[in-house]
Every structure is written in C-alpha cells, then in structure tokens.
Design an enzyme around this catalytic site. Structure first.
Site, PDB file in Angstrom:
ATOM      1  N   ILE A 384       0.830  -1.211   0.000  1.00 48.78           N
ATOM      2  CA  ILE A 384       0.000   0.000   0.000  1.00 48.78           C
ATOM      3  C   ILE A 384       0.858   1.252   0.000  1.00 48.78           C
ATOM      4  O   ILE A 384       0.531   2.249  -0.663  1.00 48.78           O
ATOM      5  CB  ILE A 384      -0.964  -0.011   1.210  1.00 48.78           C
ATOM      6  CG1 ILE A 384      -2.148  -0.954   0.954  1.00 48.78           C
ATOM      7  CG2 ILE A 384      -1.528   1.378   1.458  1.00 48.78           C
ATOM      8  CD1 ILE A 384      -1.915  -2.382   1.227  1.00 48.78           C
ATOM      9  N   ASP A 385       1.966   1.241   0.717  1.00 49.76           N
ATOM     10  CA  ASP A 385       2.818   2.428   0.807  1.00 49.76           C
ATOM     11  C   ASP A 385       3.389   2.795  -0.561  1.00 49.76           C
ATOM     12  O   ASP A 385       3.301   3.942  -1.011  1.00 49.76           O
ATOM     13  CB  ASP A 385       3.944   2.172   1.807  1.00 49.76           C
ATOM     14  CG  ASP A 385       4.419   3.448   2.494  1.00 49.76           C
ATOM     15  OD1 ASP A 385       3.832   4.520   2.240  1.00 49.76           O
ATOM     16  OD2 ASP A 385       5.367   3.365   3.293  1.00 49.76           O
ATOM     17  N   ASP A 386       4.004   1.827  -1.226  1.00 47.07           N
ATOM     18  CA  ASP A 386       4.522   2.079  -2.574  1.00 47.07           C
ATOM     19  C   ASP A 386       3.408   2.520  -3.509  1.00 47.07           C
ATOM     20  O   ASP A 386       3.581   3.446  -4.310  1.00 47.07           O
ATOM     21  CB  ASP A 386       5.169   0.808  -3.138  1.00 47.07           C
ATOM     22  CG  ASP A 386       6.622   0.682  -2.731  1.00 47.07           C
ATOM     23  OD1 ASP A 386       7.474   1.245  -3.428  1.00 47.07           O
ATOM     24  OD2 ASP A 386       6.893   0.027  -1.715  1.00 47.07           O
ATOM     25  N   VAL A 389       2.410   6.182  -3.094  1.00 49.92           N
ATOM     26  CA  VAL A 389       3.419   7.112  -3.610  1.00 49.92           C
ATOM     27  C   VAL A 389       3.442   7.085  -5.137  1.00 49.92           C
ATOM     28  O   VAL A 389       3.571   8.136  -5.787  1.00 49.92           O
ATOM     29  CB  VAL A 389       4.813   6.784  -3.042  1.00 49.92           C
ATOM     30  CG1 VAL A 389       5.865   7.714  -3.629  1.00 49.92           C
ATOM     31  CG2 VAL A 389       4.813   6.921  -1.529  1.00 49.92           C
ATOM     32  N   ARG A 460      -0.336   7.827   4.187  1.00 48.88           N
ATOM     33  CA  ARG A 460       0.004   7.846   2.766  1.00 48.88           C
ATOM     34  C   ARG A 460      -1.252   7.728   1.907  1.00 48.88           C
ATOM     35  O   ARG A 460      -1.402   8.399   0.882  1.00 48.88           O
ATOM     36  CB  ARG A 460       0.957   6.703   2.436  1.00 48.88           C
ATOM     37  CG  ARG A 460       1.620   6.854   1.094  1.00 48.88           C
ATOM     38  CD  ARG A 460       2.826   7.768   1.163  1.00 48.88           C
ATOM     39  NE  ARG A 460       3.889   7.164   1.929  1.00 48.88           N
ATOM     40  CZ  ARG A 460       4.830   7.857   2.569  1.00 48.88           C
ATOM     41  NH1 ARG A 460       4.840   9.174   2.516  1.00 48.88           N
ATOM     42  NH2 ARG A 460       5.784   7.238   3.255  1.00 48.88           N
TER      43      ARG A 460
END
Length: 644
Positions: A384-386, A389, A460
């Site tokens: 999810i973080d990648d 971004v 994020r």
C-alpha cells in the site's frame, strides 16, 4: 505555533541561493536516472545478510564461484573500534550482528587469533556471548554445528495444512515472516548440520563456557511463556516420530516454496526468504543444476554489490519506491510535467503495476489486483505504501497515454480501498494481519511476525486521496481519519513504523491531514506542528536516533540529518498551508540547514540509518533519502514562501 507576517530569520535564505540549490539538486538527481527510466540506489543495512550469504554458499559448496574473498575486507571495514559490528550507525555495537560477522570471517578462513577476531571475541563475551543472541543467529550457527539444535524452537510442519478459514494459517503471519518461515519448516524438521571448509567451532564465544551452555529458550516472563511448554511438546513429538501428517506437511511446504519463487528467482523480493529457501532446497537434496536453485543464486547475485575491494549484499532493492519519490521531487522542483525524463519514468512505473492475485487475496476476497511493489518484480506482494506514492507520482506528470495512466490509478485506488483493516487504517502488505500473540512465540523473537495497520501507511493513503482529488467511500475515509486521531500521542506526535521514527510518522500524518477535511482536525494538526517545532536542533535541522524505538525518551532526538530535516520541513509546510499560518522562523532555520550542508555535487551526506525494517531489530539506510526528500522540502518552501 510561531507566526509572523513577514520572514525574519528566514529572510537569510536568499532567493538566488535557494534557486541555485534546487537546480543543483535537480541536476544531480537527473544524472542518476537509469536508461530504462527508473531510479535505484543502494539499500544498506547491517552486515548479517552478507555473513549469512557466505554461510549459504559454504553449505552449497559454491563459495569459490563468487568473489566472497572480498567479504573479508568489507567486514573488516565495518568492524568498529570497540570490536563489534553495528545494527545501525553509531549504536555502540550489537551482539547478534557481531557473532554473525565473526562466524563469516571464520568461514572465510580468518584464524581465531587474528587481531580483529580477538577484539570481536572480547566484545561478544562482554555482551553475554552466543547464548544471548537472537534465535536466527543461533539457527545459522546450528547449521554448521556451532550451536545445538536443542536450543532452537520447533516449527510444527502441520500448520501448512490448515484451511484458509481456520483461525490461524500461515497467512496470519506478515508477508516477510511467511516467506521466511515456510522454507524453515523444511529445515527445522531435518535439523541439518552441514560440513564446511574450514572446520571450526565457536566455543570461545560462549561466555559461560561451552560445558555450561543450557540451550534453553529465553523466557519473556509473561503469558507468552506458555509457548515454551508447547515447544517441549513439539520436540517430544519430533523425537518419537509422532508429528501428525509430517510427510504431507513437508510436501505442502515444498510446493509453496516452489510456487512462490518469482520469475526473477527470488522470494518476496527480500533476502531472508531467498537464503532460507536455498537452505531448504539443500536439505531436500536438490541438485545445484536444478533451475530453481540456479535462479535462486542468480537472484542473490543481483542483490549483491561488488566493488574493487569489497562485496556485500542488500536486504532488498527499491527501484519502484526510489523512482516514485524521484518523480515527485522533480515535479515539485519545477520540471515540466511532460519532461522526457518524467515520461520515461512514468511509463516504466506503469509497466510495473501488479496485475496478478498475490497472497493478499487469501484474506481479501473482493479486491482486484492493481497495486505496486517495492522491487523490480514482486507479483505476490504489492504494498500500500509504494502504491500510494506511485499514484501521487503519476498524478503529477503528463504521459502520452493519459487514459492508460488514469486506468492504472483507478485500479490501484480500488485495490487499496479493499485493503483497509478493521481499525480503519492500512497495513503494508495485508489486511487484518494483526494476531499479536504471534510475536510471543519463541521463533518470533524479532517481534515482527505480523503486519498491522500503521499511522504512516494510513497517512500515505489519505494524502494520496486528498492531494490527487481521488474518491473513496466516505465512511472509509472517516474511519481512517478517526484511526489517525486515535494514534496521535499525547505530545502530538505519531509513531513511524517504516521510517525513523516519530519525525517520519508525524510529518506523514501532517501532510495527510493537511489535504483532507482540514477544519475537522485543526487541533490534531496544531499539536503535531508544535511537537515538531519542539524537537528542532540548535543547528536548525532535525534528527532522531533509532534508539527511539527502544525508548520513547529519545523521541525526536538525534544529530541532524538531511532526510529527517526534510521530513520535518515538509510536515510543517503542509500543515502551515492548511492552517493558514506558518512557523516561519523554525522553517527558515531548517531550510538554512539544508542549504548549508548541501555538497558541491548538489546532494547531501548522511551516514545515519533513517529507514526502518523491523523496529528495534533491523534498520535501513536508503541512499537516495538524503537527496529526494531535501529536494522536495526546498522546492515546496520556494513555492509557499510567497504566501508569507
């Protein structure tokens, strides 16, 4: 919050100086782009993975086929004056890390009476010796007869046979723990002791004397000690060959390992499962020429960095992450949205979208693929973080095929929406991966067996939605915001799971709250801003030591670094824009710190580890953090100072 109508101390930041700094930084970043369009820099960690790679090559007899002789020079350079090796820069040395370095040097033929090993022995003994090391260090020593398997916890093989709807399956482990554990089920069942050249023991590293070692599992002195009793039962069953469904379980584990090997040869895109899987293949008597074995070793080779005199291994590679942040930094710094470099990078990212059903689909029965992973290839584990971004990076540029870009973003947002956890936040790789009891099992002494939702990853997602004007079910957004409110500490900060630490977490949440329903959370924004202001260093920068994970008394404390200073500035700028008032003096001094410490090349130096793998146990130095985050901070400051 400090406010002013005009810049006072910040007026020392001359516009021309700021512009020159941004231009130099921009040019430096552009010079690092690979021909295919991506950015990728070293992901540095401690020496253990390099040491364990030496061990695996020795076990397979492939040590002469790689430049492992250069590992000796690398390990010698990493040894500190106190004789030990560090978990993170400046930590004073860590026992498990030091024992693994010592083991690797002995495997490489360095004699016990070498001055470096004498100093290392003294350090290790002063810390309690091998008996005080972590389980995984003891496991690696057991593989070559330097520790007894009696002191290694059992992993019941029959957990492989639990159905998906069972209260516990391997999918309740975090992705990284799952990928590491399944091959170890095979290894722990066999309890092998491999013959290696040279033959040696490490008896000198037992502080109590080899004859006094008890090989017992450490007690936690809490309810979790019940697992010590279970472990005795498991060991008894193994000894009398009463393990239920042993053969079928081991076959299931072998199939799982084979099915989860990426086409690139790795498992999970991270080194521990790669090493463990190759050890499992060795236990299963796979031939060295077997395609799975060959691809596994080739994957390890791709994670290696060979220089003229040294050879080392990265824990992972981060091209998607680095590329997305580089795009964001370059667009923030004024590069045209359709610049050739950005278009090339954007198209490269589009090609990397994960369109297969990975392990996340075991518990998420409604989501469709659409995320991005961290590495070049990792179809089982988008995160999810990648993904958040990447969406923000793509949203900020203009591509020749905008329809394709929009479709990719829509797929990703829909996937992320289905990955929301019950408390309201998002985790890294899985949904509702939160059975905390797993961190109490003896095998899980790194306390990293699960992947629960966290404030930084949740932030994020919220920042992605708010800054890109994307839609998600309003009830889900409200639930996520409430989760962030609950996670705020009394002093106004937020914990940072994937970056060091409260500075990272607080900055990320401020940037998220600043673009989503601002009037509903002004108090939270103001408290977060005031906390960041409170921990600015005298030199104008911000820094936080990794020790803040062990002791919250170190919150926001540490020598200034470029990346952490940039995070603080970004959070203050975003919150200031949302609240309509800026901490001008504070921000100005932070900007001056970045300008003053910038190198002639246009980048920044940073020896400290500011990335987090496992809090308290594994840290990362992303070599581009010290570059693209300061560029974002400087560029955002340049835009917003006109509002002052």
């Amino acid at each position: 919050m400090q406010t002013q109508d005009k810049i006072t101390q910040g007026q020392n930041v001359k516009p021309s100086r700021l512009t020159d700094s941004i231009t130099a930084s921009q040019n430096y970043l552009l010079s690092l782009q690979y021909p295919d369009g991506y950015w990728w820099a070293e992901l540095e960690s401690n020496i253990t993975l390099t040491a364990e790679t030496v061990l695996v090559h020795k076990i397979w007899g492939t040590d002469k086929t790689r430049p492992l002789h250069k590992v000796e020079a690398y390990l010698r350079r990493q040894q500190r004056e106190h004789g030990g090796w560090e978990l993170f820069y400046g930590d004073g040395g860590e026992i498990s890390t030091s024992v693994e370095a010592y083991m690797a040097l002995r495997l490489l033929g360095v004699p016990q009476d070498d001055p470096a090993l004498i100093r290392a022995k003294d350090f290790i003994i002063s810390k309690g010796g091998i008996s005080k090391t972590r389980i995984f260090t003891k496991f690696h020593l057991a593989l070559i007869g330097c520790y007894d398997w009696k002191g290694i916890p059992s992993i019941p093989s029959w957990i492989m046979l639990f159905p998906d709807n069972f209260p516990f399956t391997i999918y309740e482990m975090a992705s990284w723990a799952r990928e590491s554990t399944v091959p170890l089920i095979i290894v722990f069942n066999d309890k092998p002791v491999f013959s290696v050249d040279p033959i040696f023991n490490l008896n000198e590293l037992y502080a109590e004397g080899i004859e006094n070692v008890t090989y017992s599992l450490p007690r936690n002195n809490n309810w979790g000690d019940i697992f010590l009793l279970f472990d005795k039962v498991f060991k008894f069953a193994e000894n009398v060959d009463l393990v239920p469904f042993r053969k079928k379980s081991l076959q299931a584990a072998e199939r799982w390992v084979l099915n989860h090997q990426q086409e690139s040869g790795d498992w999970g895109g991270i080194m521990p499962p790669m090493l463990n899987s190759l050890i499992a293949f060795r236990v299963l008597n796979y031939d060295l020429a077997d395609p799975s074995v060959q691809r596994g070793f080739e994957a390890i080779d791709r994670f290696s960095i060979e220089e003229e005199e040294t050879y080392r291994l990265q824990a992972c590679v981060s091209p998607v992450w680095d590329t997305a942040w580089a795009i964001r930094a370059l667009t923030e710094s004024g590069l045209p949205k359709d610049d050739f470099s950005l278009v090339k990078a954007g198209n490269w990212l589009l090609d990397k979208q994960c369109l297969d059903y990975g392990d996340w689909a075991i518990k998420n029965k409604v989501g469709k693929p659409g995320g991005w992973a961290f590495e070049f290839i990792n179809r089982f584990y988008p995160d999810i973080d990648d993904s958040g971004v990447v969406v923000m990076a793509l949203n900020g540029i203009k591509l020749p095929d905008e329809a394709r870009k929009k479709a990719a973003i829509d797929r990703c947002v829909q996937w992320i929406e289905t990955m929301q956890c019950k408390p309201g936040g998002w985790a890294a790789f899985d949904i509702n991966n939160d059975q905390n009891w797993l961190n109490e099992v003896p095998y899980g002494d790194l306390k990293a067996m699960i992947d629960p939702n966290t404030a930084d990853v949740t932030a994020r997602v919220i920042e992605m939605l708010g800054s890109c004007g994307l839609k998600m079910n309003s009830d889900r957004v409200t639930k996520a915001l409430n989760y962030l409110y609950q996670e705020q500490e009394k002093d106004g900060s937020w914990f940072g799971r994937w970056g060091v630490n409260y500075i990272y977490g607080t900055s990320g949440v401020l940037s998220a709250l600043a673009v989503m329903e601002v009037d509903n959370h002004r108090p939270q924004l103001e408290k977060g801003v005031n906390w960041l202001i409170s921990c600015q260093n005298k030199d104008g920068g911000w820094g936080e030591t990794c020790w803040s994970y062990n002791d919250p008394g170190f919150k926001g404390k540490g020598i200034s670094t470029a990346s952490q200073t940039a995070w603080a500035i970004i959070g203050l700028l975003d919150a200031g824009e949302a609240l309509g008032t800026f901490a001008i003096d504070v921000i100005g001094r932070g900007i001056d710190y970045l300008l003053t410490t910038q190198t002639s090349e246009g980048t920044w130096e940073e020896a400290e580890f500011t990335g987090t793998g496992f809090p308290c146990h594994f840290y990362i130095r992303y070599h581009l953090y010290r570059h693209y985050f300061p560029l974002i901070a400087l560029s955002r400051y340049q835009k917003l100072r006109d509002l002052w």
